[in-house]
Design a protein around this motif. Structure first.
Motif, PDB file in Angstrom:
ATOM      1  N   PRO A 111       1.486  12.678  -0.231  1.00 43.93           N
ATOM      2  CA  PRO A 111       2.394  13.080   0.840  1.00 43.93           C
ATOM      3  C   PRO A 111       2.502  11.979   1.890  1.00 43.93           C
ATOM      4  N   GLU A 112       3.656  11.905   2.543  1.00 47.26           N
ATOM      5  CA  GLU A 112       3.904  10.847   3.512  1.00 47.26           C
ATOM      6  C   GLU A 112       2.895  10.865   4.657  1.00 47.26           C
ATOM      7  N   ALA A 113       2.514  12.058   5.119  1.00 46.03           N
ATOM      8  CA  ALA A 113       1.552  12.142   6.223  1.00 46.03           C
ATOM      9  C   ALA A 113       0.209  11.542   5.816  1.00 46.03           C
ATOM     10  N   GLU A 114      -0.218  11.821   4.586  1.00 48.65           N
ATOM     11  CA  GLU A 114      -1.495  11.277   4.122  1.00 48.65           C
ATOM     12  C   GLU A 114      -1.414   9.769   3.953  1.00 48.65           C
ATOM     13  N   ILE A 115      -0.249   9.281   3.481  1.00 51.15           N
ATOM     14  CA  ILE A 115      -0.058   7.834   3.330  1.00 51.15           C
ATOM     15  C   ILE A 115      -0.160   7.149   4.693  1.00 51.15           C
ATOM     16  N   CYS A 116       0.504   7.718   5.698  1.00 48.06           N
ATOM     17  CA  CYS A 116       0.455   7.130   7.042  1.00 48.06           C
ATOM     18  C   CYS A 116      -0.966   7.117   7.578  1.00 48.06           C
ATOM     19  N   ASP A 117      -1.708   8.163   7.288  1.00 50.22           N
ATOM     20  CA  ASP A 117      -3.093   8.241   7.751  1.00 50.22           C
ATOM     21  C   ASP A 117      -3.939   7.167   7.076  1.00 50.22           C
ATOM     22  N   LEU A 118      -3.758   7.001   5.760  1.00 53.31           N
ATOM     23  CA  LEU A 118      -4.539   5.981   5.029  1.00 53.31           C
ATOM     24  C   LEU A 118      -4.181   4.573   5.477  1.00 53.31           C
ATOM     25  N   ILE A 119      -2.880   4.315   5.659  1.00 56.00           N
ATOM     26  CA  ILE A 119      -2.459   2.992   6.107  1.00 56.00           C
ATOM     27  C   ILE A 119      -2.983   2.711   7.512  1.00 56.00           C
ATOM     28  N   GLY A 120      -2.978   3.741   8.363  1.00 54.92           N
ATOM     29  CA  GLY A 120      -3.507   3.568   9.700  1.00 54.92           C
ATOM     30  C   GLY A 120      -4.971   3.203   9.695  1.00 54.92           C
ATOM     31  N   ARG A 121      -5.733   3.851   8.806  1.00 55.85           N
ATOM     32  CA  ARG A 121      -7.156   3.534   8.698  1.00 55.85           C
ATOM     33  C   ARG A 121      -7.369   2.124   8.154  1.00 55.85           C
ATOM     34  N   GLU A 122      -6.515   1.735   7.195  1.00 57.08           N
ATOM     35  CA  GLU A 122      -6.644   0.415   6.595  1.00 57.08           C
ATOM     36  C   GLU A 122      -6.383  -0.683   7.629  1.00 57.08           C
ATOM     37  N   THR A 123      -5.321  -0.527   8.409  1.00 61.47           N
ATOM     38  CA  THR A 123      -4.956  -1.570   9.368  1.00 61.47           C
ATOM     39  C   THR A 123      -5.901  -1.616  10.558  1.00 61.47           C
ATOM     40  N   SER A 124      -6.559  -0.477  10.854  1.00 64.20           N
ATOM     41  CA  SER A 124      -7.495  -0.469  11.982  1.00 64.20           C
ATOM     42  C   SER A 124      -8.909  -0.819  11.567  1.00 64.20           C
ATOM     43  N   THR A 176       0.822  -1.214   0.000  1.00 60.08           N
ATOM     44  CA  THR A 176       0.000   0.000   0.000  1.00 60.08           C
ATOM     45  C   THR A 176       0.856   1.264   0.000  1.00 60.08           C
ATOM     46  N   GLY A 177       1.817   1.326   0.914  1.00 66.32           N
ATOM     47  CA  GLY A 177       2.657   2.514   0.992  1.00 66.32           C
ATOM     48  C   GLY A 177       3.447   2.747  -0.285  1.00 66.32           C
ATOM     49  N   GLU A 178       4.000   1.688  -0.835  1.00 68.41           N
ATOM     50  CA  GLU A 178       4.796   1.813  -2.061  1.00 68.41           C
ATOM     51  C   GLU A 178       3.959   2.355  -3.208  1.00 68.41           C
ATOM     52  N   VAL A 179       2.736   1.838  -3.348  1.00 69.53           N
ATOM     53  CA  VAL A 179       1.860   2.283  -4.437  1.00 69.53           C
ATOM     54  C   VAL A 179       1.453   3.742  -4.244  1.00 69.53           C
ATOM     55  N   LEU A 180       1.116   4.109  -3.022  1.00 70.24           N
ATOM     56  CA  LEU A 180       0.685   5.485  -2.762  1.00 70.24           C
ATOM     57  C   LEU A 180       1.835   6.479  -2.944  1.00 70.24           C
TER      58      LEU A 180
END
Length: 308
Positions: free
Chosen positions: A292-305, A282-286
């Motif tokens: 932006p890295e902050a938005e990627i972290c936010d999306l990944i956090g939502r995905e994993t939770s 997910t992170g690699e594709v985004l």
């Protein structure tokens, strides 16, 4: 390049249509496979392999063969074949982009793709725009078109040309049939193929599979044994060619994978990536998409939770 299999309307709602993305990147290859054409009334109908097998006429071919009920081919053939068509179409689009510098939209409608696939031989008399001449390639529907029973198993064989049939009939011990007006030439065999296959089946029962393979190999008649799925894993030829590979997956442990079946002399293929874990890339594709890295972290956090 963007590849997806969402329905047309879903891609449009997400802002992922070609019309929305092409102005931002004229070199974009936008490729998709959906159930139906984008300009038809079924554009947003859901479709899976079973649905397309039925609507394309494929399931009905089984009924035409034995007079029974329509049946699916026991393989996700529409999914797999349309995927191959999409990959081939993408390769053509990439080649054109190298020549012109411009991308394009590539769309594979599964229904029309499978109808084209099925009618390659089964349009038959309809190719002359006269369905009364008959639809469906007759040889495919004779009940004798199946692996032939031998005295101890089954064997597949195929003769097509006049020369192949002559050699086959000699190997079967019936060279006289090559002079039978029903079977001597291709046009006559096509009309009488059921009767000919019935004779072949009767003769094949008289010897073992190994004996017939030796005789047919000597006559250069295409033939091969019937393999079960488990037999493939133990097949000497596939072991010789290294078709099955055993690999270690970081989370799943030992896995069996198939090699790339196509040979490229200058750029041989290889299994470089194992089946990914959920969200692994997910992170690699985004990042590749420029988020932006902050938005990627936010999306990944939502995905994993499990959030939305």
């Amino acid at each position: 390049m963007l590849v997806h299999n969402m329905r047309v309307g879903a891609a449009e709602r997400l802002g992922l249509s070609y019309a929305a993305l092409a102005p931002r990147n004229p070199r974009l290859i936008h490729a998709s496979a959906t159930g139906f054409r984008k300009d038809g009334r079924h554009r947003d109908r859901p479709a899976f392999d079973d649905v397309i097998q039925g609507m394309s006429g494929l399931a009905a071919l089984n009924a035409m063969r034995d007079g029974g009920e329509p049946r699916y081919v026991p393989s996700a053939i529409a999914d797999k074949f349309c995927g191959h068509v999409l990959a081939s179409a993408v390769a053509m689009a990439l080649y054109r982009r190298e020549r012109t510098g411009r991308g394009q939209e590539v769309h594979v409608p599964m229904l029309e793709t499978m109808i084209s696939f099925n009618l390659a031989e089964h349009l038959w008399g309809g190719v002359l725009d006269d369905p009364s001449l008959g639809l469906g390639y007759g040889r495919m529907f004779t009940p004798y078109r199946r692996p032939f029973p031998t005295s101890d198993g089954h064997l597949c064989l195929m003769a097509n040309s006049d020369d192949q049939w002559q050699r086959l009939l000699v190997a079967l011990g019936r060279p006289d049939l090559a002079e039978d007006p029903r079977f001597a030439r291709l046009a006559q065999r096509a009309l009488n193929i059921g009767a000919l296959y019935a004779i072949v089946e009767e003769l094949m029962r008289t010897r073992s599979t190994a004996e017939w393979q030796a005789r047919l190999d000597a006559a250069d008649v295409p033939n091969g044994p019937v393999h079960g799925l488990a037999d493939l894993l133990e097949d000497d030829y596939l072991a010789e060619t290294g078709f099955f590979r055993r690999v270690e997956h970081p989370s799943e442990g030992r896995m069996l994978v198939t090699a790339v079946p196509v040979d490229f002399s200058e750029s041989p293929g290889a299994v470089r990536l194992l089946p990914p874990r959920l969200g692994e890339h997910t992170g690699e594709v985004l990042r590749e998409a420029g988020l932006p890295e902050a938005e990627i972290c936010d999306l990944i956090g939502r995905e994993t939770s499990g959030g939305q």
